[in-house]
Scaffold this motif. Structure first.
Motif, PDB file in Angstrom:
ATOM      1  N   VAL A   1       0.849  -1.187   0.000  1.00 22.78           N
ATOM      2  CA  VAL A   1       0.000   0.000   0.000  1.00 22.78           C
ATOM      3  C   VAL A   1       0.885   1.237   0.000  1.00 22.78           C
ATOM      4  CG1 VAL A   1      -1.459   1.418   1.523  1.00 22.78           C
ATOM      5  CG2 VAL A   1      -2.106  -0.938   1.012  1.00 22.78           C
ATOM      6  N   VAL A   2       0.536   2.227  -0.816  1.00 25.11           N
ATOM      7  CA  VAL A   2       1.213   3.515  -0.802  1.00 25.11           C
ATOM      8  C   VAL A   2       0.216   4.571  -0.335  1.00 25.11           C
ATOM      9  CG1 VAL A   2       2.397   5.284  -2.157  1.00 25.11           C
ATOM     10  CG2 VAL A   2       2.789   2.857  -2.659  1.00 25.11           C
ATOM     11  N   ASP A   3       0.457   5.094   0.857  1.00 31.57           N
ATOM     12  CA  ASP A   3      -0.375   6.101   1.520  1.00 31.57           C
ATOM     13  C   ASP A   3      -1.768   5.550   1.848  1.00 31.57           C
ATOM     14  OD1 ASP A   3       1.771   7.787   1.523  1.00 31.57           O
ATOM     15  OD2 ASP A   3       1.032   9.077  -0.080  1.00 31.57           O
ATOM     16  N   THR A   4      -2.323   6.021   2.955  1.00 30.48           N
ATOM     17  CA  THR A   4      -3.491   5.351   3.534  1.00 30.48           C
ATOM     18  C   THR A   4      -4.699   6.253   3.751  1.00 30.48           C
ATOM     19  OG1 THR A   4      -2.815   5.759   5.839  1.00 30.48           O
ATOM     20  CG2 THR A   4      -1.895   3.814   4.759  1.00 30.48           C
ATOM     21  N   GLY A   5      -4.657   7.479   3.235  1.00 25.01           N
ATOM     22  CA  GLY A   5      -5.814   8.347   3.402  1.00 25.01           C
ATOM     23  C   GLY A   5      -5.897   8.981   4.776  1.00 25.01           C
TER      24      GLY A   5
ATOM     25  N   ASP B   1      -3.088  13.434   5.850  1.00 23.45           N
ATOM     26  CA  ASP B   1      -3.911  12.851   4.787  1.00 23.45           C
ATOM     27  C   ASP B   1      -3.244  11.664   4.093  1.00 23.45           C
ATOM     28  OD1 ASP B   1      -2.173  14.919   3.994  1.00 23.45           O
ATOM     29  OD2 ASP B   1      -3.175  15.161   2.081  1.00 23.45           O
ATOM     30  N   HIS B   2      -2.094  11.248   4.611  1.00 24.62           N
ATOM     31  CA  HIS B   2      -1.386  10.086   4.075  1.00 24.62           C
ATOM     32  C   HIS B   2      -1.240   8.973   5.118  1.00 24.62           C
ATOM     33  CE1 HIS B   2      -0.011  12.433   0.481  1.00 24.62           C
ATOM     34  NE2 HIS B   2      -0.291  13.407   1.330  1.00 24.62           N
ATOM     35  N   ILE B   3      -1.301   9.354   6.387  1.00 21.52           N
ATOM     36  CA  ILE B   3      -1.080   8.393   7.476  1.00 21.52           C
ATOM     37  C   ILE B   3      -2.340   8.075   8.265  1.00 21.52           C
ATOM     38  CG2 ILE B   3       1.322   9.120   7.748  1.00 21.52           C
ATOM     39  CD1 ILE B   3       0.391  10.707  10.256  1.00 21.52           C
ATOM     40  N   GLY B   4      -3.449   8.748   7.937  1.00 28.11           N
ATOM     41  CA  GLY B   4      -4.661   8.603   8.741  1.00 28.11           C
ATOM     42  C   GLY B   4      -5.190   7.187   8.834  1.00 28.11           C
TER      43      GLY B   4
END
Length: 326
Positions: free
Chosen positions: A109-113, A150-153
Motif C-alpha cells: 500500500v502507498v499512503d493510507t488516506g 492525509d497520508h497516514i490517517g
C-alpha cells in the motif's frame, strides 16, 4: 470483439431483426428510477508491466485559494477555463488517493488516506480497499510518501492499534527523523503542532516492523525510492518498474492538477520548504516530460494517472486513457 466492417454489419443485422418487437414494447410506460445521489466506489486498476496497481480513492478536499502561495486570481480563473474547469476559485477541490501495488510477490500500500480525521468527504480508503477485493491483513508493506495527516490517517485505529497488522512500515529516514525530532514541534504554529503528534502516534505502533530508506534505489523488487524533498524534508516518490514499463508515484509534488502544471512556481502553504518544493517540482517536471514517464499524484484527480507535456516555460497534464486490458 474488434470493430471491423464484418462485425459492424453483423451487429446491424441483429438490430434490424429485433425491430419487429419494437412496436409492442413502445407502448409500455416505464417508471422513472430515483437518483442515486452518490458516486460509485473509487477504484481503478491498471498494470505496469507484470505489476498490477489499484488506485483507491479516500475522498476529496476543498482547496482554499489562500493556501496556494503565489496565487493570482485572474491567472487562476484563466487557467481553470483553459482546463475546462469552472472558473469559480471558491469551489475548487482535490482528490486524496492511495494505491495498492501487487508485484506478484508482495502486496504494498502507498499512503493510507485520512480515516475520520478530516471530515465527511474523506475516510473511504479502507472500505474501498475491501471493495477492490483486498483485506488490510493481507498487506505486506505500507509505504508512506511522507507523514502528513492525509497520508497516514489510515495506519491506526482510534484506539491506536495497527490497521495493517502484518505490514512493514516503510518511509524515508529523513522523514521519520524530522517528525520524531524534539525540535520539530517548535517549527509549526500552535494550530498545526498536532501534525507532529499525529505523525508520531500513527507510526509508533509499527516500530517493531519498520524500514527507513536512506538512499534512492530499489527497496522492494520493482519499487524504487526517489527522494523529492521540499513539501516535507523526506518527501519521496516511488518508481514502479517492470518489463521496460514504469510509472512514478510522486506523492504531493502537485496538489492541484488544475492549477500547478500551468503555474509550477505556485506552492502550497503546507510545503515546509517553499523554495525547495518549487525547485524539486520543476526538476521532476522537466525530467518526466522529457522522458515521457507517466506519473501518479496523491492529489491528482482520481485515479491520478497521467503524463506531463511541456508548454513553453510551464506544463500540461494529460490524463491516461482507460486501460481495458490488464
Amino acid at each position: 470483439m474488434t470493430l471491423s466492417r464484418r462485425s459492424f454489419l453483423s451487429a446491424a443485422a441483429s438490430v434490424a431483426g429485433a425491430g419487429a418487437i419494437a412496436p409492442a414494447m413502445s407502448s409500455i410506460a416505464l417508471a422513472a428510477a430515483p437518483k442515486i445521489g452518490a458516486q460509485v466506489p473509487g477504484i481503478y486498476r491498471f498494470s505496469v508491466g507484470d505489476i498490477e496497481v489499484t488506485a483507491i480513492l479516500d475522498g476529496h478536499l476543498g482547496l482554499d485559494p489562500s493556501l496556494v502561495v503565489g496565487f493570482d486570481q485572474k491567472v487562476a480563473e484563466e487557467t481553470l477555463k483553459q482546463n475546462f474547469r469552472s472558473p469559480n476559485t471558491g469551489d475548487m477541490s482535490i482528490s486524496v488517493n492511495g494505491y495498492l501495488i501487487n508485484t506478484g510477490e508482495h502486496l504494498v500500500v502507498v499512503d493510507t488516506g485520512t480515516a475520520d480525521l478530516m471530515g465527511p468527504t474523506l475516510g473511504r480508503f479502507h472500505q474501498n480497499l475491501k471493495n477492490a477485493g483486498y483485506n488490510a491483513a493481507d498487506v505486506d508493506a505500507v509505504v508512506l510518501t511522507h507523514l502528513h495527516i492525509d497520508h497516514i490517517g489510515g495506519l491506526v485505529s482510534k484506539s491506536g492499534e495497527k490497521l495493517f497488522p502484518n505490514a512493514e512500515f516503510i518511509t524515508h529516514e529523513i522523514e521519520h527523523t524530522f517528525w520524531n525530532d524534539e525540535n520539530t514541534r517548535a517549527r509549526f504554529p500552535k494550530d498545526l503542532q498536532n501534525f507532529v503528534d499525529l505523525a508520531q502516534n500513527a507510526s509508533k505502533p509499527y516500530d517493531n516492523n519498520k524500514t527507513l530508506i536512506s538512499k534512492d534505489g530499489e527497496f522492494i523488487k520493482g519499487l524504487d525510492a526517489v527522494l523529492l524533498p521540499g513539501h516535507t524534508p523526506g518527501h519521496m516518490g516511488i518508481r514502479i518498474h517492470s518489463n521496460n514499463e514504469e510509472v512514478l508515484i510522486w506523492g504531493d509534488t502537485i496538489h492541484s492538477s488544475a492549477l500547478q502544471f500551468a503555474n509550477p512556481d505556485w506552492t502550497i502553504a503546507f510545503d515546509i520548504d517553499q523554495d525547495m518544493a518549487r525547485k524539486t517540482r520543476r526538476t521532476i517536471l522537466d525530467r518526466v516530460s522529457a522522458d515521457r514517464t507517466p506519473v501518479i499524484g496523491i492529489h491528482h484527480d482520481f485515479p491520478g494517472l497521467g503524463h506531463v507535456r511541456r508548454v513553453g516555460d510551464a506544463f500540461a497534464y494529460v490524463e491516461t486513457s482507460w486501460q481495458h486490458k490488464l
